[in-house]
Scaffold this motif. Structure first.
Motif, short mmCIF file in Angstrom:
data_model
loop_
_atom_site.label_atom_id
_atom_site.label_comp_id
_atom_site.label_asym_id
_atom_site.label_seq_id
_atom_site.Cartn_x
_atom_site.Cartn_y
_atom_site.Cartn_z
N LEU A 1 9.85 2.11 4.59
CA LEU A 1 9.04 2.58 3.46
C LEU A 1 8.00 3.60 3.93
O LEU A 1 7.73 4.59 3.24
N GLN A 2 7.46 3.39 5.14
CA GLN A 2 6.49 4.34 5.68
C GLN A 2 7.15 5.70 5.90
O GLN A 2 6.60 6.74 5.52
N LEU A 3 8.34 5.68 6.49
CA LEU A 3 9.05 6.94 6.75
C LEU A 3 9.40 7.63 5.44
O LEU A 3 9.21 8.84 5.27
N PHE A 4 9.88 6.84 4.46
CA PHE A 4 10.24 7.42 3.17
C PHE A 4 9.00 8.05 2.53
O PHE A 4 9.04 9.18 2.03
N THR A 5 7.88 7.30 2.53
CA THR A 5 6.64 7.78 1.91
C THR A 5 6.20 9.09 2.54
O THR A 5 5.85 10.06 1.86
N LYS A 6 6.26 9.13 3.88
CA LYS A 6 5.82 10.33 4.58
C LYS A 6 6.69 11.53 4.20
O LYS A 6 6.19 12.61 3.87
N VAL B 1 0.83 -1.21 0.00
CA VAL B 1 0.00 0.00 0.00
C VAL B 1 0.87 1.27 0.00
O VAL B 1 0.51 2.26 -0.63
N PHE B 2 2.00 1.24 0.68
CA PHE B 2 2.89 2.43 0.62
C PHE B 2 3.42 2.62 -0.80
O PHE B 2 3.56 3.74 -1.27
N ARG B 3 3.71 1.50 -1.49
CA ARG B 3 4.12 1.62 -2.90
C ARG B 3 3.00 2.26 -3.72
O ARG B 3 3.23 3.13 -4.55
N LYS B 4 1.77 1.80 -3.44
CA LYS B 4 0.61 2.34 -4.17
C LYS B 4 0.46 3.84 -3.86
O LYS B 4 0.10 4.62 -4.74
N THR B 5 0.74 4.22 -2.62
CA THR B 5 0.66 5.63 -2.22
C THR B 5 1.64 6.45 -3.07
O THR B 5 1.29 7.52 -3.60
N LEU B 6 2.86 5.91 -3.22
CA LEU B 6 3.87 6.64 -4.01
C LEU B 6 3.49 6.68 -5.49
O LEU B 6 3.70 7.68 -6.16
N GLU B 7 2.93 5.55 -6.00
CA GLU B 7 2.48 5.52 -7.40
C GLU B 7 1.46 6.63 -7.65
O GLU B 7 1.55 7.38 -8.61
N ALA B 8 0.47 6.72 -6.73
CA ALA B 8 -0.59 7.72 -6.88
C ALA B 8 0.00 9.12 -6.75
O ALA B 8 -0.40 10.05 -7.47
#
Ligand SMILES: [Zn+2]
Length: 209
Positions: free
Chosen positions: A181-186, A115-122
């Motif tokens: 990945l969560q920290l990177f996404t944020k 889901v974090f990958r999907k967050t970054l894709e979006a």
């Protein structure tokens, strides 16, 4: 024994039944307040409930033998931690990000990673063209005006989950990888959306005053 239905702050089950230990410890006796340890029937984790003898406006009544009791729930700890969400992000990105945080807190690290990958894709779709290839490559080729720093781009290259497009890779995601990945996404969302959004808000306020 007193019981109550709550959303569990540990396993997040909605309307989980919490049963009391059967020992009401006086807290502020003059105010008819007590503390009780209560346990989730689903994950068996505990909460401390502050309970008042008597009715309290807007407070949930505890039950005894499936009947409403004379006790009301005033407060309880721990509470569910709400994720700190970066501001100025598109709604779909926000929804994915929250789902990722939720999966992580339930220790579903594979789901969280996906889901974090999907967050970054979006998030990438909402930004000016970022080229093609793996997520790490697309982040690396974001134009300068997006505001994502060189160190963020270098960091993306080091995260296994961003350098590989096969999400269904055999090796499961570890807790550490999901947290990374969560920290990177944020931080990515903060650089790409929050800071530019705050700057634009500031400029608008200055223009008005
Ligand atoms: Zn629970």
């Amino acid at each position: 024994m007193l019981s109550i239905q709550l959303t569990c702050p540990h396993c997040h089950a909605v309307k989980a039944c919490f049963a009391g230990s059967g020992k009401l410890s006086p807290f502020r006796e003059k105010e008819n307040l007590f503390l009780e340890l209560m346990q989730c029937a689903i994950c068996h984790e505990g909460i401390v409930a502050k309970i008042k003898h008597g009715a309290v406006d807007n407070a949930q009544r505890l039950s005894r033998d499936q009947q409403p009791s004379e006790y009301s729930l005033v407060d309880h700890w721990p509470k569910r931690l709400e994720a700190e969400i970066p501001t100025h992000i598109p709604d779909n990105v926000k929804s994915y990000y929250l789902q990722g945080v939720d999966c992580s807190s339930r220790k579903s690290f594979d789901a969280a990673g996906a889901v974090f990958r999907k967050t970054l894709e979006a998030a990438l779709r909402a930004l000016p063209s970022s080229g093609s290839g793996t997520l790490a490559k697309r982040i690396g080729s974001l134009p300068e005006e997006v505001g994502v720093t060189i160190s963020m781009k270098k960091w993306a290259e080091e995260i296994r989950l961003l350098g590989n497009d096969a999400v269904h890779e055999e090796a499961p995601f570890t807790e550490k990888e999901a947290a990374q990945l969560q920290l990177f996404t944020k931080l990515f969302l903060v650089y790409a959306f929050t800071l530019p959004g705050m700057l634009s808000d500031h400029k608008q306020t200055e223009a008005v005053t």
